[in-house]
Design a protein around this motif. Structure first.
Motif, short mmCIF file in Angstrom:
data_model
loop_
_atom_site.label_atom_id
_atom_site.label_comp_id
_atom_site.label_asym_id
_atom_site.label_seq_id
_atom_site.Cartn_x
_atom_site.Cartn_y
_atom_site.Cartn_z
N ALA A 152 25.09 9.25 50.13
CA ALA A 152 24.53 9.45 48.80
C ALA A 152 25.18 8.45 47.85
N LEU A 153 24.39 7.84 46.99
CA LEU A 153 24.91 6.90 45.99
C LEU A 153 24.58 7.41 44.60
N ARG A 154 25.61 7.52 43.78
CA ARG A 154 25.45 7.81 42.35
C ARG A 154 26.05 6.62 41.62
N THR A 155 25.24 5.95 40.81
CA THR A 155 25.75 4.77 40.13
C THR A 155 25.22 4.68 38.71
N VAL A 156 25.99 4.04 37.86
CA VAL A 156 25.61 3.79 36.47
C VAL A 156 25.56 2.28 36.26
N ILE A 157 24.48 1.80 35.67
CA ILE A 157 24.31 0.37 35.41
C ILE A 157 24.17 0.17 33.91
N ASP A 158 24.97 -0.71 33.35
CA ASP A 158 24.87 -1.02 31.93
C ASP A 158 23.50 -1.63 31.62
N GLU A 159 22.93 -1.24 30.49
CA GLU A 159 21.65 -1.83 30.09
C GLU A 159 21.75 -3.34 29.95
N SER A 160 22.92 -3.82 29.55
CA SER A 160 23.09 -5.27 29.39
C SER A 160 22.91 -6.01 30.71
N ALA A 161 23.15 -5.32 31.84
CA ALA A 161 22.99 -5.96 33.16
C ALA A 161 21.52 -6.16 33.52
N LEU A 162 20.62 -5.52 32.79
CA LEU A 162 19.20 -5.65 33.07
C LEU A 162 18.59 -6.88 32.41
N HIS A 163 19.34 -7.50 31.50
CA HIS A 163 18.87 -8.71 30.85
C HIS A 163 18.88 -9.88 31.83
N ALA A 164 17.95 -10.79 31.67
CA ALA A 164 17.98 -12.03 32.45
C ALA A 164 19.13 -12.88 31.96
N ARG A 165 20.00 -13.30 32.87
CA ARG A 165 21.14 -14.15 32.53
C ARG A 165 20.76 -15.61 32.64
N SER A 166 21.52 -16.45 31.95
CA SER A 166 21.30 -17.90 32.03
C SER A 166 21.41 -18.34 33.49
N GLY A 167 20.44 -19.09 33.96
CA GLY A 167 20.45 -19.55 35.35
C GLY A 167 19.64 -18.68 36.27
N SER A 168 19.21 -17.50 35.78
CA SER A 168 18.39 -16.61 36.60
C SER A 168 16.94 -16.74 36.17
N THR A 169 16.04 -16.95 37.10
CA THR A 169 14.63 -17.06 36.77
C THR A 169 14.05 -15.67 36.52
N SER A 170 12.95 -15.63 35.82
CA SER A 170 12.32 -14.35 35.51
C SER A 170 11.87 -13.64 36.78
N ASP A 171 11.44 -14.40 37.80
CA ASP A 171 11.01 -13.79 39.05
C ASP A 171 12.17 -13.10 39.77
N LYS A 263 11.70 -0.16 33.76
CA LYS A 263 10.30 -0.60 33.74
C LYS A 263 10.01 -1.46 32.52
N LYS A 264 10.59 -1.10 31.37
CA LYS A 264 10.36 -1.87 30.15
C LYS A 264 10.95 -3.26 30.25
N TYR A 265 12.11 -3.36 30.89
CA TYR A 265 12.69 -4.69 31.08
C TYR A 265 11.86 -5.52 32.04
N MET A 266 11.24 -4.86 33.01
CA MET A 266 10.35 -5.58 33.93
C MET A 266 9.17 -6.17 33.18
N LYS A 267 8.68 -5.41 32.21
CA LYS A 267 7.50 -5.85 31.45
C LYS A 267 7.86 -6.74 30.27
N GLY A 268 9.15 -6.93 30.03
CA GLY A 268 9.57 -7.76 28.92
C GLY A 268 9.48 -7.05 27.59
N ASN A 269 9.46 -5.70 27.62
CA ASN A 269 9.36 -4.93 26.38
C ASN A 269 10.65 -4.16 26.10
N SER A 270 11.78 -4.79 26.39
CA SER A 270 13.06 -4.07 26.30
C SER A 270 13.38 -3.63 24.89
N HIS A 271 12.80 -4.24 23.86
CA HIS A 271 13.15 -3.90 22.49
C HIS A 271 12.33 -2.74 21.95
N ASP A 272 11.41 -2.21 22.81
CA ASP A 272 10.57 -1.12 22.34
C ASP A 272 11.28 0.21 22.33
#
Length: 273
Positions: A152-171, A263-272
């Motif tokens: 079993a895995l229980r994990t917490v991921i910071d919302e900031s980690a969901l942002h695209a970082r410099s050098g990472s493509t959107s895909d 899902k919102k970060y996937m769609k590029g609507n993270s600010h909603d």
């Protein structure tokens, strides 16, 4: 475990060794993993320590006499000892609780995303090493997806980690987020997101991975750092980090809300949100 039971019996190395007709140096080397030990010798030591639980004897004997070549042995030339030990423990865990500030949990990273992270490490010297470490990271996922008794895995991921970082493509980022959603559908995987506006919490000062095992093995904590990692096995340390993780887990968004944020970060609507 043998050292733990000896200490609980208040025996010195010399006293315990004499019970089985050994020199204390032999027992010391067994306790530190330098010498192997046979099942019958484990039973003799446990009897001397007053441990009569057959399940304990069976588990210790199984661990001592396991001759199966582990898959990570093929990467021994690039894996630091602490990392290899961590993988070995991970493979036996029944539950893993993990929080790494600003990072997506390593076991949940896609190959492309993992490659971007690993390639930035000062410990990785060649492209071949990076590729091999990505393979290792992907192979570790098997503990979550195996048919017989997945961890079993229980994990917490910071919302900031969901942002695209410099050098990472959107895909790359989109595939990573989709993979998180897929894994979160598994019954044994619980992913929570720590929102950007979360209050101060106990996970701000340290990353942590807590591994729990079947009886009689005690839980332990691993902490990663730039030169490798450390293990904490003392009961008070495990309790402290377990309490810290529980606080972090409760401060994060519920699982369903976390999925919506991803899902919102996937769609590029993270600010909603």
């Amino acid at each position: 475990m043998l050292r733990r039971y000896r200490n609980e019996s208040a025996m010195t190395l010399a006293q315990a060794a004499s019970c089985v007709g050994w020199e204390s140096t032999r027992l010391s080397r067994i306790e530190t993993g330098q010498y192997q030990i046979k099942a019958e010798d484990i039973s003799r030591l446990l009897a001397a320590y007053g441990v009569d639980d057959p399940e304990v004897a069976g588990e210790l004997s199984r661990a001592a006499e396991s001759g199966v070549r582990a898959w990570w042995a093929a990467y021994s030339d690039i894996l630091p000892r602490a990392y290899a030990d961590s993988i070995a423990l991970e493979s036996e865990a029944t539950q893993i609780r993990a929080y790494h500030p600003q990072l997506i949990t390593a076991m949940l990273q896609t190959p492309a995303f993992a490659h971007a992270i690993i390639s930035s490490s000062p410990r990785v010297e060649t492209q071949r090493d990076a590729d091999a470490l990505v393979q290792v990271r992907q192979a570790r996922k098997a503990v979550l997806t195996r048919t017989a008794g997945p961890a079993a895995l229980r994990t917490v991921i910071d919302e900031s980690a969901l942002h695209a970082r410099s050098g990472s493509t959107s895909d790359v980022v989109r595939d990573q987020l989709l993979s998180l959603l897929d894994m979160s559908e598994r019954e044994n995987v619980s992913i929570r997101v720590m929102p950007l506006d979360a209050p101060v919490h106990s996970g701000l000062t340290s990353n942590m991975t807590i591994m729990d095992f079947r009886h009689p093995w005690p839980s332990l904590v691993t902490i990663d750092h730039i030169r490798g990692g450390v293990f904490l096995e003392q009961l008070e340390d495990v309790r402290a980090f377990s309490a810290a993780f529980d606080a972090v887990y409760e401060a994060a968004l519920p699982v369903d809300d976390s999925q919506e944020v991803i899902k919102k970060y996937m769609k590029g609507n993270s600010h909603d949100r």
